[in-house]
Enzyme design. Structure first.
Site, PDB file in Angstrom:
ATOM      1  N   SER A 146    -109.502 -31.771  32.587  1.00 12.64           N
ATOM      2  CA  SER A 146    -110.064 -30.902  31.544  1.00 12.64           C
ATOM      3  C   SER A 146    -111.582 -30.917  31.692  1.00 12.64           C
ATOM      4  O   SER A 146    -112.160 -31.947  32.094  1.00 12.64           O
ATOM      5  CB  SER A 146    -109.703 -31.423  30.156  1.00 12.64           C
ATOM      6  N   TYR A 160    -109.719 -38.438  24.201  1.00 15.40           N
ATOM      7  CA  TYR A 160    -109.062 -37.478  25.096  1.00 15.40           C
ATOM      8  C   TYR A 160    -109.962 -37.207  26.309  1.00 15.40           C
ATOM      9  O   TYR A 160    -109.498 -37.218  27.458  1.00 15.40           O
ATOM     10  CB  TYR A 160    -108.775 -36.183  24.334  1.00 15.40           C
TER      11      TYR A 160
HETATM   12  P1  NAP Z   1     -98.923 -27.810  25.520  1.00 14.84           P
HETATM   13  O1  NAP Z   1     -98.811 -26.333  25.415  1.00 14.84           O
HETATM   14  O2  NAP Z   1     -99.007 -28.628  24.278  1.00 14.84           O
HETATM   15  O3  NAP Z   1     -97.720 -28.344  26.436  1.00 14.84           O
HETATM   16  C1  NAP Z   1     -97.634 -29.724  26.692  1.00 14.84           C
HETATM   17  C2  NAP Z   1     -96.488 -29.995  27.634  1.00 14.84           C
HETATM   18  O4  NAP Z   1     -96.489 -31.407  27.934  1.00 14.84           O
HETATM   19  C3  NAP Z   1     -95.123 -29.710  27.032  1.00 14.84           C
HETATM   20  O5  NAP Z   1     -94.273 -29.289  28.072  1.00 14.84           O
HETATM   21  C4  NAP Z   1     -94.683 -31.066  26.482  1.00 14.84           C
HETATM   22  O6  NAP Z   1     -93.267 -31.241  26.422  1.00 14.84           O
HETATM   23  C5  NAP Z   1     -95.250 -31.974  27.545  1.00 14.84           C
HETATM   24  N1  NAP Z   1     -95.493 -33.337  27.078  1.00 14.84           N
HETATM   25  C6  NAP Z   1     -96.290 -33.746  26.072  1.00 14.84           C
HETATM   26  N2  NAP Z   1     -96.235 -35.094  25.966  1.00 14.84           N
HETATM   27  C7  NAP Z   1     -95.383 -35.520  26.929  1.00 14.84           C
HETATM   28  C8  NAP Z   1     -94.909 -36.786  27.320  1.00 14.84           C
HETATM   29  N3  NAP Z   1     -95.289 -37.933  26.696  1.00 14.84           N
HETATM   30  N4  NAP Z   1     -94.032 -36.860  28.353  1.00 14.84           N
HETATM   31  C9  NAP Z   1     -93.623 -35.738  28.972  1.00 14.84           C
HETATM   32  N5  NAP Z   1     -94.034 -34.499  28.646  1.00 14.84           N
HETATM   33  C10 NAP Z   1     -94.902 -34.403  27.627  1.00 14.84           C
HETATM   34  O7  NAP Z   1    -100.225 -28.235  26.394  1.00 14.84           O
HETATM   35  P2  NAP Z   1    -101.125 -27.383  27.416  1.00 14.84           P
HETATM   36  O8  NAP Z   1    -102.255 -26.815  26.670  1.00 14.84           O
HETATM   37  O9  NAP Z   1    -100.267 -26.525  28.250  1.00 14.84           O
HETATM   38  O10 NAP Z   1    -101.728 -28.589  28.283  1.00 14.84           O
HETATM   39  C11 NAP Z   1    -101.265 -28.910  29.577  1.00 14.84           C
HETATM   40  C12 NAP Z   1    -102.332 -29.783  30.242  1.00 14.84           C
HETATM   41  O11 NAP Z   1    -103.547 -29.065  30.330  1.00 14.84           O
HETATM   42  C13 NAP Z   1    -102.637 -31.072  29.476  1.00 14.84           C
HETATM   43  O12 NAP Z   1    -102.832 -32.140  30.389  1.00 14.84           O
HETATM   44  C14 NAP Z   1    -103.925 -30.732  28.765  1.00 14.84           C
HETATM   45  O13 NAP Z   1    -104.693 -31.891  28.481  1.00 14.84           O
HETATM   46  C15 NAP Z   1    -104.592 -29.848  29.789  1.00 14.84           C
HETATM   47  N6  NAP Z   1    -105.641 -28.977  29.226  1.00 14.84           N
HETATM   48  C16 NAP Z   1    -105.321 -28.010  28.325  1.00 14.84           C
HETATM   49  C17 NAP Z   1    -106.338 -27.216  27.800  1.00 14.84           C
HETATM   50  C18 NAP Z   1    -106.067 -26.124  26.805  1.00 14.84           C
HETATM   51  O14 NAP Z   1    -107.048 -25.553  26.264  1.00 14.84           O
HETATM   52  N7  NAP Z   1    -104.822 -25.777  26.528  1.00 14.84           N
HETATM   53  C19 NAP Z   1    -107.664 -27.424  28.205  1.00 14.84           C
HETATM   54  C20 NAP Z   1    -107.935 -28.413  29.121  1.00 14.84           C
HETATM   55  C21 NAP Z   1    -106.917 -29.190  29.633  1.00 14.84           C
HETATM   56  P3  NAP Z   1     -92.419 -30.745  25.098  1.00 14.84           P
HETATM   57  O15 NAP Z   1     -92.382 -29.230  25.174  1.00 14.84           O
HETATM   58  O16 NAP Z   1     -91.066 -31.336  25.275  1.00 14.84           O
HETATM   59  O17 NAP Z   1     -93.178 -31.240  23.910  1.00 14.84           O
END
Ligand code: NAP
Length: 252
Positions: A146, A160
């Site tokens: 991130s 985080y």
């Molecule tokens: P999201 O929409 O909340 O999706 C999270 C995913 O991770 C879901 O598939 C969830 O499974 C799974 N997950 C959460 N905790 C878990 C665990 N303990 N074990 C296995 N699976 C788990 O998140 P996202 O925004 O797509 O984020 C994906 C990645 O991108 C993360 O690493 C996040 O830090 C990074 N990121 C996101 C952003 C942003 O703005 N969105 C920015 C920078 C970085 P379930 O569906 O079963 O809950």
């Protein structure tokens, strides 16, 4: 039987960025294993979309914070699809936003367990399975970090940001360690991306719109725009790139 298409395992592939990576990978010729923690129905929808592109696709339940679960989901994915050659270390959480002084031990520990330790468990299992010296196919690992790692996320979730700093160090070190094993290791650092993480993890529904003016391109990113960078790093188009970290953040 070994699948003819390369196999990618994506942690946290049931929603958000992981789901977008799964669907783009399926469309680009990969067979796809996604993991999820609890949202089986969401995972099933992603599988259906992947299969509509002609991919074989499976979903494996597991918590990346638990090293035994990580080994098991790799076992299940390989039993269904054959040897894995690409791993996207994507599952992540933030925890409810606050200043550090107000954050609970539980919130901080959960974030470090999933984002830092979880990424390490997944990378370790990928190293064991992909390494050519261990009978693996070689391939790529793409860690989802991130821009928070360099911005620090003050007043929101510095823990985080610190967990993603660990992901950045993991990427640099493992790239060097696995270069002789036929494995390239890179990271993608998303900026503000339109997924559930903001509302679900931070319980802050207005966060994206409030922060939009601080993004030079003046808009929130789409999960598919992150997925494009991931697919580039998985592909031979990036054959001379390892240890890199690509920000996909609209300039933020
Ligand atoms: P999201 O929409 O909340 O999706 C999270 C995913 O991770 C879901 O598939 C969830 O499974 C799974 N997950 C959460 N905790 C878990 C665990 N303990 N074990 C296995 N699976 C788990 O998140 P996202 O925004 O797509 O984020 C994906 C990645 O991108 C993360 O690493 C996040 O830090 C990074 N990121 C996101 C952003 C942003 O703005 N969105 C920015 C920078 C970085 P379930 O569906 O079963 O809950």
């Amino acid at each position: 039987m070994q699948s003819k298409r390369p196999v990618v395992l994506i942690t946290g592939g049931s929603r958000g960025i992981g789901a977008a990576v799964a669907q783009l990978a399926a469309a680009r010729g990969y067979d796809v294993a996604i993991t999820y923690r609890s949202e089986r129905d969401a995972a099933e929808q992603v599988l259906a979309a992947c299969r509509a592109s002609g991919a074989a696709a499976v979903a494996c339940q597991g918590d990346v914070a638990l090293d035994d679960d990580v080994v098991r989901v790799f076992d299940e994915a390989e039993a269904a699809l054959g040897l894995i050659s690409h791993v996207v270390n994507n599952a992540g959480i933030t925890g409810k936003s606050s200043r550090l002084a107000e954050a609970s031990t539980e919130t901080i520990r959960a974030c470090m367990d999933v984002n830092a330790l979880g990424a390490i468990w997944v990378a370790r299992e990928a190293a064991r399975r992909l390494a050519t010296s261990r009978g693996g196919l070689g391939g790529t690992i793409v860690n989802i970090s991130s821009v928070a790692a360099s911005l620090g996320s003050p007043n929101e979730y510095v823990w985080y940001a610190a967990s993603k700093g660990a992901v950045d160090s993991l990427t640099v070190g493992l790239a060097k360690e696995l270069a002789g094993e036929g494995i390239r290791v890179n990271a993608v650092s998303p900026g503000m991306t339109k997924t559930d993480i903001h509302e679900r993890s931070t319980q802050d529904a207005g966060r994206l719109e409030r922060l939009r003016p601080f993004i030079p391109l003046n808009r929130i990113g789409e999960p598919g725009e992150i997925a494009e960078a991931v697919l580039f790093l998985m592909s031979d188009a990036s054959s001379y790139i390892t240890g890199a970290n690509i920000p996909v953040s609209g300039g933020r």
